[in-house]
Design an enzyme around this catalytic site. Structure first.
Site, mmCIF file in Angstrom:
data_model
loop_
_atom_site.group_PDB
_atom_site.id
_atom_site.type_symbol
_atom_site.label_atom_id
_atom_site.label_comp_id
_atom_site.label_asym_id
_atom_site.label_seq_id
_atom_site.Cartn_x
_atom_site.Cartn_y
_atom_site.Cartn_z
ATOM 1 N N GLU A 132 50.527 -32.432 -22.483
ATOM 2 C CA GLU A 132 51.698 -33.295 -22.248
ATOM 3 C C GLU A 132 52.863 -32.818 -23.096
ATOM 4 O O GLU A 132 52.693 -32.507 -24.282
ATOM 5 C CB GLU A 132 51.450 -34.756 -22.654
ATOM 6 C CG GLU A 132 50.716 -35.590 -21.662
ATOM 7 C CD GLU A 132 50.678 -37.068 -22.046
ATOM 8 O OE1 GLU A 132 51.610 -37.536 -22.742
ATOM 9 O OE2 GLU A 132 49.723 -37.738 -21.645
ATOM 10 N N GLU B 94 44.678 -39.195 -25.862
ATOM 11 C CA GLU B 94 45.301 -39.698 -27.091
ATOM 12 C C GLU B 94 44.557 -40.872 -27.732
ATOM 13 O O GLU B 94 45.068 -42.004 -27.745
ATOM 14 C CB GLU B 94 46.757 -40.096 -26.816
ATOM 15 C CG GLU B 94 47.628 -38.948 -26.390
ATOM 16 C CD GLU B 94 49.122 -39.285 -26.446
ATOM 17 O OE1 GLU B 94 49.484 -40.444 -26.718
ATOM 18 O OE2 GLU B 94 49.933 -38.364 -26.244
HETATM 19 C C1 NOJ Z 1 51.618 -40.291 -24.130
HETATM 20 C C2 NOJ Z 1 50.719 -40.856 -23.074
HETATM 21 O O1 NOJ Z 1 49.584 -40.104 -22.840
HETATM 22 C C3 NOJ Z 1 51.440 -41.189 -21.795
HETATM 23 O O2 NOJ Z 1 50.690 -42.164 -21.154
HETATM 24 C C4 NOJ Z 1 52.856 -41.618 -22.088
HETATM 25 O O3 NOJ Z 1 53.501 -42.113 -20.975
HETATM 26 C C5 NOJ Z 1 53.607 -40.430 -22.632
HETATM 27 N N1 NOJ Z 1 52.908 -39.872 -23.771
HETATM 28 C C6 NOJ Z 1 55.048 -40.723 -22.995
HETATM 29 O O4 NOJ Z 1 55.114 -41.721 -23.923
#
Ligand code: NOJ
Length: 476
Positions: free
Chosen positions: A388, A199
């Site tokens: 994710e 991200e």
């Molecule tokens: C995005 C991130 O990659 C991760 O580190 C985070 O905990 C989750 N999404 C949830 O916010």
């Protein structure tokens, strides 16, 4: 066996026989008819994690400090004063956790390396104990029939490099290359699936534009160079993987959310387009050779100042796959007072969204379908993994069980939408839940729990939640 029956059996076999849905969550017994087989025999199922969020062991065995070690120790930065010094202590509990993962019938473990664990100063001296730790994780995965998928960078820059400017300093391209060389040379014979960045929009915007995340920098003078150097490293890291691990599958991941205008298509639609650039387009387009989307967000023109001759070519890489990371949608309303982007997100509460998670994100399953379609429409995106997806809800442990029916429902409904996109012909090759364990949720601390497995942070006890049990059955 029908799924409703299956759920009933799971519920009956778990420790607490008297199962009442938590909160007013009525439709818990509604199981959809989806099956793992609908996704095809080669579809990969797994979980995603990140080093700083789970490892703990923040200063032992030679590890150097990262920007998150520094940031969390500054007063007032993290809710409730939490930090990741110990977190789930995955550093010591990895064998148990990988065994749990196996018991859930998951076949992929996505994790990231901590840069300052292997290179305490960011460059130069290698910490062999750090290298050994990742070998142990990788070996434990392989011995348990789980594929290790490694992310090179999930936000924990060595503090020593931040002291020299971090992502704002162009030298980060050299530093990052040295780090990527180290990981690929050490682990490339065992790890065949790699993601360069996690991200990039999140860590550049939150860390270098609004200062909500480490290292807490603000303003476009930090953000724009950070964006350019990050986009450069995104491709450079991939080239290094290709060179050192020729048989690797190489990807990188993007946070992304389907965006919609608040009310007035015309007025809010313009603001929505600008948000779309920031949330969804900023990092994928340069990788695909399309340059930065400056037309739709003119403030990005300032990036030119940091672009040197030949750079735009260097931002390109032919990724084998891209990772889509999605949780919710964003509804955007025009707001002339907000500099440059002139629009704001309307919070789910303000628009009476029905289901809202602990992160204050709307549950909107169709959003994942729409954003997959948006990304799949790019020429050059050939394969997608959902790297994710998940949700935080206020879980309660009772009688050694966590009846997180809301999360079970969330997963089912999001998966249905993933399947819908797949059935329309999009090459979606896998799905990784965020995440295995409750862990340190950055500036929100430990309160939002995203895990399929509950962690008691006092005792380190793990309790598989109903959602974990659901995956176990679903993936059987
Ligand atoms: C995005 C991130 O990659 C991760 O580190 C985070 O905990 C989750 N999404 C949830 O916010």
């Amino acid at each position: 066996m029908d799924r409703r029956e299956l759920l009933r059996l799971i519920l009956m076999s778990s420790a607490a026989a008297t199962v009442m849905p938590t909160k007013a969550f009525g439709n818990v017994l509604k199981y959809n008819s989806m099956s793992k087989l609908d996704f095809g025999p080669d579809f990969k199922w797994g979980v995603a994690t990140a080093s700083y969020q789970i490892e703990g062991a923040h200063s032992i065995d030679g590890k150097g400090a990262s920007i998150w070690d520094t940031f969390t120790h500054e007063k007032g930065k993290i809710k409730n004063g939490h930090n990741g010094d110990v977190s789930c202590d995955f550093y010591h509990n990895y064998l148990e956790d990988i065994a749990i993962l196996k018991s859930l019938n998951m076949k992929v473990f996505r994790f990231s390396a901590s840069w300052s664990r292997v290179l305490p100063n960011g460059t130069g001296t290698v910490n062999q104990k750090g290298i050994d730790f990742y070998h142990k994780i990788i070996d434990a995965c392989l011995e348990n029939g789980i594929e290790p998928w490694m992310t090179i960078y999930h936000w924990d820059l060595p503090q020593a490099l931040q002291d020299k400017g971090g992502w704002v300093n162009r030298d980060v391209i050299q530093w990052f290359s040295e780090y990527a060389e180290l990981l690929t040379k050490n682990f490339g014979s065992k790890v065949k699936n790699w993601m360069v960045l996690n991200e990039p929009m999140s860590f550049t915007a939150l860390g270098y534009l609004i200062g909500y995340h480490a290292p807490g920098k603000r303003g476009f003078k930090n953000f724009l160079p950070a964006v350019h150097h990050t986009a450069y490293c995104q491709a450079e890291g991939a080239r290094i993987i290709r060179k050192n691990v020729p048989d690797a599958q190489i990807g990188t991941t993007f946070s992304c959310s389907h965006v919609e205008p608040w009310k007035d298509e015309k007025r809010d639609g313009k603001a929505m387009e600008r948000w779309d650039v920031l949330l969804n387009r900023l990092f994928i387009e340069p990788a695909l050779g399309m340059g930065y989307p400056v037309e739709s967000l003119p403030v990005l023109k300032g990036i030119k100042k940091y672009v040197q001759k030949g750079d735009m070519e260097k931002l390109k890489f032919d990724f084998d796959f891209i990772g889509v990371q999605n949780y919710t949608r964003e509804v955007i309303k025009k707001n002339g007072l907000i500099p440059f982007i002139k629009g704001m997100e309307v919070s789910p509460k303000d628009r009476d969204a029905k289901e809202i998670t602990e992160m204050n994100w709307e549950v909107y399953p169709e959003g994942i379908y729409k954003i997959i379609k948006q990304f799949a429409a790019y020429k050059g995106v050939n394969k997608i993994y959902i790297t994710e997806n998940g949700a935080a809800f206020p879980d309660v442990v009772a009688n050694n069980a966590v009846k997180d029916f809301q999360r079970v429902d969330y997963y089912q409904r999001y998966l249905e939408q993933v399947l819908r996109a797949k059935n329309e012909g999009i090459n979606i090759a896998g799905y990784f839940s965020w995440t295995l364990l409750d862990n340190f949720e950055w500036s929100e601390g430990f309160k939002p729990r995203f895990g399929l497995v509950h962690v008691d942070f006092e005792t380190q006890k793990r309790t598989i939640k109903e959602s974990g049990l659901w995956f176990r059955e679903f993936l059987k």
